[in-house]
Design a protein around this motif. Structure first.
Motif, PDB file in Angstrom:
ATOM      1  N   THR A  79      -7.162   3.089  -0.651  1.00  0.00           N
ATOM      2  CA  THR A  79      -5.730   3.233  -0.913  1.00  0.00           C
ATOM      3  C   THR A  79      -4.968   3.411   0.385  1.00  0.00           C
ATOM      4  N   ARG A  80      -5.479   4.252   1.271  1.00  0.00           N
ATOM      5  CA  ARG A  80      -4.797   4.510   2.544  1.00  0.00           C
ATOM      6  C   ARG A  80      -4.730   3.243   3.393  1.00  0.00           C
ATOM      7  N   ILE A  81      -5.804   2.467   3.413  1.00  0.00           N
ATOM      8  CA  ILE A  81      -5.796   1.204   4.160  1.00  0.00           C
ATOM      9  C   ILE A  81      -4.703   0.292   3.607  1.00  0.00           C
ATOM     10  N   GLY A  82      -4.652   0.165   2.303  1.00  0.00           N
ATOM     11  CA  GLY A  82      -3.630  -0.667   1.675  1.00  0.00           C
ATOM     12  C   GLY A  82      -2.224  -0.202   1.983  1.00  0.00           C
ATOM     13  N   GLN A  83      -2.012   1.105   1.955  1.00  0.00           N
ATOM     14  CA  GLN A  83      -0.693   1.659   2.268  1.00  0.00           C
ATOM     15  C   GLN A  83      -0.286   1.336   3.699  1.00  0.00           C
TER      16      GLN A  83
END
Length: 136
Positions: A30-34
């Motif tokens: 999720t953090r990578i995508g954000q």
């Protein structure tokens, strides 16, 4: 393998960080995508390419000597101007699940060395992440 562009190299940094402890958590993904969706450095990156780039990194990591090859590739492809940015992205992924494991700390040390970052710069980036993510 052809040389990575700066977007791909930054994604390799984040994917390698998430994979280094052999458990890629939902919070890390999720953090990578954000970050890819919101950070200015990725403004001209097509997010449709994220999954393919992550898979390519995973394939490199899973090969014999994959971590060393990945770190070398990252070091060759990250422009000097983006080296602190790359380290900061790795720290963000490591902190995504609010616990940084020994393998992740070791990867950060290897990454900082590969990117020729001084210890003061690395410590400042790490301290900034701790401040941003602090809870009572």
């Amino acid at each position: 393998m052809s040389k990575l562009n700066h977007h791909e190299a930054l994604i390799y940094v984040m994917v390698a960080m998430a994979a280094v402890d052999r458990t890629m958590t939902d919070s890390e993904f999720t953090r990578i995508g954000q970050m890819v969706s919101h950070l200015p450095i990725f403004a001209d990156f097509d997010p449709e390419n994220l999954v393919d780039t992550a898979k390519q990194c995973g394939q490199m990591l899973s090969s014999s000597g994959g971590l060393d090859e990945t770190l070398t590739t990252i070091g060759e492809c990250i422009p000097e101007k983006l080296r602190a940015t790359a380290y900061a992205l790795a720290v963000e992924v490591a902190a995504a699940d609010f616990q940084v494991k020994a393998e992740e700390l070791r990867f950060l040390a290897l990454l900082g060395e590969q990117l020729h970052l001084d210890k003061l710069t690395m410590a400042a980036i790490e301290r900034g992440a701790k401040a941003r993510l602090a809870i009572l």
